[in-house]
Design a protein around this motif. Structure first.
Motif: not given
Ligand code: TXA
Ligand code: MG
Length: 334
Positions: A57, A59, A144, A146, A152
């Motif tokens: 991701k 993230r 999510s 994405n 999302s």
């Protein structure tokens, strides 16, 4: 990496569930539909697998993940010191679009909770998600599905756009019903506190347990209670101006003079005939707007438009939809 695409839009076949379970148990990542948005799942007890989620991701690792389970019993085994009111909430709203933040019993990998002593858990209300989680018999960490910062995904095609080639499998279950992420509610305190608004509202929670607060950041310097709230979210490719109805004409003409290609997202019918690059109807009520918002934001690419002017919808300002629009916005013009 070769990404397997599995279609469960019509029927859920046993062989396919077996394939997905094998992948998850091997520590691979599988994207699957829930009733809110698509999730990017990994075995929550497998630290290496969960680390791959953050990598795929892009993230930040200080942002904890939501753990998905199939039953109330499974949820309770992952938590400790659960206040009495929580079972009432679970009975009322789960499976459903609500995540409970509770004291962790320490059974999930540390990276899932980003080192916090609490864990966010939910029971998704989706036949595909529930089939996968029950067959896997493991808690599934799933943010999510994405790339970090993007809206999302509400369709398998959005996951393909963001993560194809980076994960083992994408399960297609069709478009998601709700379209925005679950309500996140801190249940470690006497009165539940909403950290992220969603389809289950403070009012609905208060109806069950007597009271419910909503977290509001007071000072810009204050650390948010939910780590995820400090990052840019849902950002479309071009700037989005969230604008009160009365200001729309003025702003559109300003951008026209600047020769900008404008996408106008409207709620009020009279705006549909303004001559701009693109006009899109937000939807006739909050639920339909939520269902389509991220798809609309994803569709507005920088090679087609330079700016998005979005009418501020007319319902209550503390709604989950307005929350997401504000987070997607570069500026709010009232
Ligand atoms: O609807 C949803 O919730 C979707 C679907 C896939 O289930 N998931 C989702 O996950 O939106 P994610 O990772 O994109 O958002 C999780 C949010 C973040 O804002 C995070 O900071 C917060 O939940 N969160 C998770 N665990 C937490 C914890 N222990 N304490 C406070 N906030 C937590
Ligand atoms: Mg997310």
């Amino acid at each position: 990496m070769q990404t397997k695409l599995i279609d469960m839009t019509e029927t859920i076949n046993e062989e396919d569930i077996k394939t997905v379970v094998q992948l998850l148990r091997r520590g691979e990542l599988v994207a699957f539909p829930t009733e809110t948005v698509y999730g990017l799942g990994a075995d929550a007890t497998n630290e290496t697998a969960v680390n791959h989620i953050f990598k795929a991701k892009g993230r930040p690792s200080d942002n904890p993940l939501i753990v998905h389970v199939a039953t109330k019993e499974q949820l309770l085994t992952l938590t400790e010191d659960v206040p009495d009111y929580v079972e009432k909430l679970i009975d009322a709203f789960s499976p459903g679009p609500i995540t409970y933040v509770l004291k962790s019993a320490g059974h999930v990998a540390n990276v899932v909770t980003a080192g916090l002593s609490t864990v966010g858990i939910r029971i998704p209300d989706h036949r595909v998600a529930l089939a996968i989680i029950s067959a896997c018999k493991k808690p599934i960490a799933a943010p999510s599905a994405n790339r970090s910062g993007k809206p999302s995904p509400t369709k398998a095609a959005h996951v393909v756009e963001d993560l194809y080639g980076k994960i083992a499998c994408i399960v297609d279950g069709g478009g998601t019903d709700i379209g925005i992420e679950s309500t996140v509610v801190d249940c470690t305190r006497n009165i539940p506190l909403i950290l992220r608004p969603g389809a289950i509202t403070a009012k609905q929670i208060a109806n069950i347990v007597g009271a419910c607060h909503t977290y509001e950041k007071k000072e810009p310097t204050e650390q948010p209670k939910s780590p995820g709230l400090k990052y840019v979210h849902y950002a479309p490719e071009v700037p989005l101006m969230l604008v009160k109805k009365e200001q729309i004409h003025k702003l559109v003409y300003k951008y026209k003079r600047e020769k900008k290609r404008i996408a106008l997202l409207y709620e009020t019918d009279k705006f549909k005939d303004i001559a701009v690059e693109k006009t899109m109807f937000l939807g006739r009520d909050e639920a339909t707007m939520a269902q389509h918002l991220y798809e609309i934001l994803r569709s507005l690419k920088k090679d087609v438009v330079d700016i998005i002017v979005c009418e501020l919808p007319s319902f209550s300002l503390d709604s989950a939809l307005i929350d997401r629009l504000k987070r997607a916005a570069t500026e709010v013009i009232m």
